[in-house]
Design a protein around this motif. Structure first.
Motif, PDB file in Angstrom:
ATOM      1  N   ALA A 193      18.934 -62.410  51.454  1.00 50.85           N
ATOM      2  CA  ALA A 193      18.060 -61.067  51.838  1.00 50.85           C
ATOM      3  C   ALA A 193      17.330 -61.486  53.149  1.00 50.85           C
ATOM      4  CB  ALA A 193      17.366 -60.815  50.519  1.00 50.85           C
ATOM      5  N   TYR A 194      16.976 -62.783  53.161  1.00 54.56           N
ATOM      6  CA  TYR A 194      16.038 -62.833  54.625  1.00 54.56           C
ATOM      7  C   TYR A 194      17.004 -62.917  55.697  1.00 54.56           C
ATOM      8  CZ  TYR A 194      12.418 -65.231  57.173  1.00 54.56           C
ATOM      9  OH  TYR A 194      11.566 -65.583  58.147  1.00 54.56           O
ATOM     10  N   ARG A 195      18.016 -63.985  55.579  1.00 58.90           N
ATOM     11  CA  ARG A 195      18.823 -64.000  56.796  1.00 58.90           C
ATOM     12  C   ARG A 195      19.572 -62.734  57.222  1.00 58.90           C
ATOM     13  NH1 ARG A 195      22.942 -68.605  56.823  1.00 58.90           N
ATOM     14  NH2 ARG A 195      22.790 -68.494  58.946  1.00 58.90           N
ATOM     15  N   VAL A 196      19.967 -61.802  56.431  1.00 64.27           N
ATOM     16  CA  VAL A 196      20.308 -60.366  57.002  1.00 64.27           C
ATOM     17  C   VAL A 196      19.579 -59.794  57.965  1.00 64.27           C
ATOM     18  CG1 VAL A 196      20.897 -58.104  56.074  1.00 64.27           C
ATOM     19  CG2 VAL A 196      21.666 -59.834  54.789  1.00 64.27           C
ATOM     20  N   HIS A 197      18.324 -59.966  57.777  1.00 64.29           N
ATOM     21  CA  HIS A 197      17.370 -59.268  58.756  1.00 64.29           C
ATOM     22  C   HIS A 197      16.696 -60.268  59.708  1.00 64.29           C
ATOM     23  CE1 HIS A 197      17.787 -55.465  56.604  1.00 64.29           C
ATOM     24  NE2 HIS A 197      17.500 -56.023  55.438  1.00 64.29           N
ATOM     25  N   ASN A 198      16.803 -61.591  59.624  1.00 65.19           N
ATOM     26  CA  ASN A 198      16.287 -62.510  60.325  1.00 65.19           C
ATOM     27  C   ASN A 198      17.329 -63.663  60.987  1.00 65.19           C
ATOM     28  OD1 ASN A 198      13.242 -61.914  60.302  1.00 65.19           O
ATOM     29  ND2 ASN A 198      14.288 -61.826  58.224  1.00 65.19           N
ATOM     30  N   PRO A 199      17.501 -63.953  62.213  1.00 69.75           N
ATOM     31  CA  PRO A 199      18.233 -64.879  62.921  1.00 69.75           C
ATOM     32  C   PRO A 199      18.023 -66.163  62.740  1.00 69.75           C
ATOM     33  CG  PRO A 199      17.337 -63.730  64.506  1.00 69.75           C
ATOM     34  CD  PRO A 199      16.924 -62.856  63.489  1.00 69.75           C
ATOM     35  N   VAL A 200      17.863 -66.767  61.524  1.00 65.53           N
ATOM     36  CA  VAL A 200      17.212 -68.157  61.315  1.00 65.53           C
ATOM     37  C   VAL A 200      18.197 -69.057  60.444  1.00 65.53           C
ATOM     38  CG1 VAL A 200      14.876 -67.163  61.041  1.00 65.53           C
ATOM     39  CG2 VAL A 200      16.310 -67.545  58.974  1.00 65.53           C
ATOM     40  N   SER A 201      18.097 -70.252  60.563  1.00 66.72           N
ATOM     41  CA  SER A 201      19.194 -71.066  59.914  1.00 66.72           C
ATOM     42  C   SER A 201      19.015 -71.148  58.558  1.00 66.72           C
ATOM     43  CB  SER A 201      18.757 -72.680  60.447  1.00 66.72           C
ATOM     44  OG  SER A 201      17.492 -72.904  59.930  1.00 66.72           O
ATOM     45  N   ARG A 202      19.976 -71.517  57.779  1.00 66.62           N
ATOM     46  CA  ARG A 202      19.885 -71.664  56.278  1.00 66.62           C
ATOM     47  C   ARG A 202      18.845 -72.549  55.686  1.00 66.62           C
ATOM     48  NH1 ARG A 202      22.962 -69.675  52.467  1.00 66.62           N
ATOM     49  NH2 ARG A 202      24.690 -69.054  54.047  1.00 66.62           N
ATOM     50  N   LYS A 203      18.487 -73.523  56.551  1.00 73.67           N
ATOM     51  CA  LYS A 203      17.438 -74.366  56.101  1.00 73.67           C
ATOM     52  C   LYS A 203      16.142 -73.800  56.101  1.00 73.67           C
ATOM     53  CE  LYS A 203      15.336 -79.120  57.269  1.00 73.67           C
ATOM     54  NZ  LYS A 203      15.382 -80.094  58.005  1.00 73.67           N
ATOM     55  N   ALA A 204      15.982 -73.003  57.354  1.00 75.72           N
ATOM     56  CA  ALA A 204      14.798 -72.348  57.410  1.00 75.72           C
ATOM     57  C   ALA A 204      14.554 -71.202  56.586  1.00 75.72           C
ATOM     58  CB  ALA A 204      14.489 -71.477  58.833  1.00 75.72           C
ATOM     59  N   ALA A 205      15.746 -70.549  56.099  1.00 73.87           N
ATOM     60  CA  ALA A 205      15.495 -69.609  55.089  1.00 73.87           C
ATOM     61  C   ALA A 205      15.465 -70.177  53.584  1.00 73.87           C
ATOM     62  CB  ALA A 205      16.822 -68.554  55.220  1.00 73.87           C
ATOM     63  N   ARG A 206      15.997 -71.288  53.474  1.00 70.83           N
ATOM     64  CA  ARG A 206      15.663 -71.809  52.014  1.00 70.83           C
ATOM     65  C   ARG A 206      14.279 -72.180  51.944  1.00 70.83           C
ATOM     66  NH1 ARG A 206      18.168 -75.092  48.113  1.00 70.83           N
ATOM     67  NH2 ARG A 206      16.905 -76.768  47.475  1.00 70.83           N
ATOM     68  N   ALA A 207      13.568 -72.846  52.919  1.00 74.32           N
ATOM     69  CA  ALA A 207      12.139 -72.985  53.012  1.00 74.32           C
ATOM     70  C   ALA A 207      11.415 -71.917  52.633  1.00 74.32           C
ATOM     71  CB  ALA A 207      11.678 -73.751  54.084  1.00 74.32           C
ATOM     72  N   HIS A 208      11.655 -70.663  53.348  1.00 69.72           N
ATOM     73  CA  HIS A 208      10.990 -69.553  53.176  1.00 69.72           C
ATOM     74  C   HIS A 208      11.121 -69.214  51.656  1.00 69.72           C
ATOM     75  CE1 HIS A 208       9.390 -65.693  54.285  1.00 69.72           C
ATOM     76  NE2 HIS A 208      10.411 -65.014  53.730  1.00 69.72           N
ATOM     77  N   ALA A 209      12.566 -69.147  51.026  1.00 75.42           N
ATOM     78  CA  ALA A 209      12.593 -68.678  49.573  1.00 75.42           C
ATOM     79  C   ALA A 209      11.568 -69.570  48.868  1.00 75.42           C
ATOM     80  CB  ALA A 209      14.222 -68.955  49.470  1.00 75.42           C
ATOM     81  N   ILE A 210      11.452 -70.865  49.198  1.00 78.95           N
ATOM     82  CA  ILE A 210      10.723 -71.727  48.003  1.00 78.95           C
ATOM     83  C   ILE A 210       9.522 -71.362  48.459  1.00 78.95           C
ATOM     84  CG2 ILE A 210       9.812 -74.117  47.877  1.00 78.95           C
ATOM     85  CD1 ILE A 210      12.558 -75.196  48.727  1.00 78.95           C
ATOM     86  N   ASP A 211       8.949 -71.006  49.460  1.00 82.54           N
ATOM     87  CA  ASP A 211       7.536 -70.534  49.614  1.00 82.54           C
ATOM     88  C   ASP A 211       7.360 -69.263  48.878  1.00 82.54           C
ATOM     89  OD1 ASP A 211       4.948 -70.368  51.156  1.00 82.54           O
ATOM     90  OD2 ASP A 211       5.773 -68.707  51.861  1.00 82.54           O
ATOM     91  N   LEU A 212       8.037 -68.428  48.957  1.00 84.26           N
ATOM     92  CA  LEU A 212       8.160 -67.106  48.240  1.00 84.26           C
ATOM     93  C   LEU A 212       8.120 -67.202  46.766  1.00 84.26           C
ATOM     94  CD1 LEU A 212      10.551 -64.884  50.238  1.00 84.26           C
ATOM     95  CD2 LEU A 212       8.293 -64.453  50.086  1.00 84.26           C
ATOM     96  N   LEU A 213       8.978 -68.087  46.359  1.00 84.52           N
ATOM     97  CA  LEU A 213       9.061 -68.807  44.889  1.00 84.52           C
ATOM     98  C   LEU A 213       7.551 -69.093  44.511  1.00 84.52           C
ATOM     99  CD1 LEU A 213      12.428 -69.969  44.036  1.00 84.52           C
ATOM    100  CD2 LEU A 213      11.671 -67.579  43.591  1.00 84.52           C
ATOM    101  N   ALA A 214       6.879 -70.060  45.039  1.00 89.05           N
ATOM    102  CA  ALA A 214       5.663 -70.535  44.935  1.00 89.05           C
ATOM    103  C   ALA A 214       4.491 -69.346  45.016  1.00 89.05           C
ATOM    104  CB  ALA A 214       5.244 -71.625  46.027  1.00 89.05           C
ATOM    105  N   ARG A 215       4.660 -68.235  46.023  1.00 85.66           N
ATOM    106  CA  ARG A 215       3.815 -67.341  46.351  1.00 85.66           C
ATOM    107  C   ARG A 215       3.654 -66.361  44.758  1.00 85.66           C
ATOM    108  NH1 ARG A 215       3.961 -63.796  51.250  1.00 85.66           N
ATOM    109  NH2 ARG A 215       3.958 -65.553  52.218  1.00 85.66           N
ATOM    110  N   VAL A 216       4.800 -66.094  44.219  1.00 81.72           N
ATOM    111  CA  VAL A 216       4.951 -65.337  43.058  1.00 81.72           C
ATOM    112  C   VAL A 216       4.682 -66.010  41.707  1.00 81.72           C
ATOM    113  CG1 VAL A 216       6.475 -63.697  44.183  1.00 81.72           C
ATOM    114  CG2 VAL A 216       7.303 -65.597  42.856  1.00 81.72           C
TER     115      VAL A 216
END
Length: 326
Positions: A115-138
């Motif tokens: 869902a994140y990489r569809v709209h943002n040209p980032v690496s899978r590693k960066a997207a995974r870090a973002h996913a972990i941050d989101l799970l922590a936030r919720v």
């Protein structure tokens, strides 16, 4: 400032038995930083409205008309590719059942990453870090570990939190929550509502909350839209609609809800009858077969009242006189 503006929305579906008029002339607005609660019985058109705003009914509807303006951009008749680009980034949706909305064969983290990489040209590693941050936030415990779990390994409340994390992956400006607390226990419900409220304050998001639970609406909504048979029957500020409702259907909804702020005096009074078939909607006011005041006549037009707008044949002085003590 108005962020979502829905004008005279019609959504009709073909079936073997006839045309289902799921939404039949609905209008409302949502401002940045505010929450609109859409309430009504099952089959009143609440979820169809939300899916239409997201552009998910184009192929199945036999009639799709009106206007849906998102920050001034018309969506209903826009190019499907343009709507797809907005979906997930500018507007996002929390679906009613996260277990069926999430893919069972992919990990929760992978779905958030996608869902994140569809709209943002980032690496899978960066997207995974973002996913972990989101799970922590919720509020998912041990997010670095749970990011690799599958949806069935999450509890109902955790799946709902993961669905919220996925919806928030791109910091959307409009968040539609369709029954976000259904089938959750009361404690988890309160946590989910607090989470949505906190995230709204952080991002100044416009929120549309769809529910049949008036307690949830009272907790979080700024404005209320009461729907019946695909139409709006009452619309206004939440506090005013709760304290001084004017439509007989709203009276019935509030009268059938248990209250904790006053002593129990009488039994709850359910609304007599059942919601109408959206294939054969009663002529005139769709509520008149169940209305104790038999408001027959043509389809009532929305008129301005102190509480907002209302569609009812009873004149305002008569509604004020008949309004029950809620």
């Amino acid at each position: 400032m108005t962020f979502l503006d829905v004008r005279d929305l019609h959504v009709h579906f073909p079936t073997d038995d006839g045309v289902v008029k799921a939404v039949d002339g609905l209008s409302f607005t949502v401002h940045r930083g505010r929450t609109l609660g859409i309430v009504g019985e099952s089959g009143s058109g609440k979820s169809v409205t939300s899916l239409s705003v997201m552009g998910l009914h184009r192929r199945s509807a036999v009639r799709l008309s009106g206007e849906v303006l998102l920050d001034g951009t018309e969506l209903l008749h826009a190019d499907p590719e343009e709507v797809r680009r907005l979906r997930g980034r500018t507007m996002a949706m929390i679906f009613q059942d996260p277990l069926s909305a999430m893919h069972p064969l992919y990990t929760v983290g992978r779905q958030i990453v996608e869902a994140y990489r569809v709209h943002n040209p980032v690496s899978r590693k960066a997207a995974r870090a973002h996913a972990i941050d989101l799970l922590a936030r919720v509020g998912i415990p041990h997010p670095a570990k749970r990011v690799d779990d599958y949806p069935h390994q999450f509890s109902g409340g955790m799946r709902q939190r993961a669905m919220i994390a996925m919806a928030l992956a791109n910091d959307p400006q409009l968040l539609i929550a369709d029954e976000p607390t259904t089938a959750l226990d009361v404690t988890v419900q309160a946590q989910i509502l607090d989470l949505i409220r906190d995230l709204q304050e952080e991002f100044h998001t416009a929120v549309v909350l769809i529910t049949h639970d008036l307690g949830v609406v009272a907790e979080i909504a700024d404005d209320i839209l009461v729907m019946y048979a695909g139409r709006a029957v009452e619309y206004g500020a939440a506090e005013t609609v709760f304290r001084k409702p004017e439509h007989p259907y709203t009276w019935g909804l509030l009268g059938s809800m248990p209250r904790l702020d006053r002593a129990v005096r009488d039994r709850l009074q359910p609304i007599k009858g059942t919601p109408p078939s959206l294939i054969r909607v009663p002529p005139g006011c769709a509520f008149h077969p169940r209305c104790p005041y038999n408001g027959r006549g043509g389809i009532p037009c929305a008129t301005e009242v102190p509480s907002g707008t209302i569609a009812c044949h009873l004149p305002h002085p008569e509604r004020v006189r008949l309004a029950p003590t809620l």
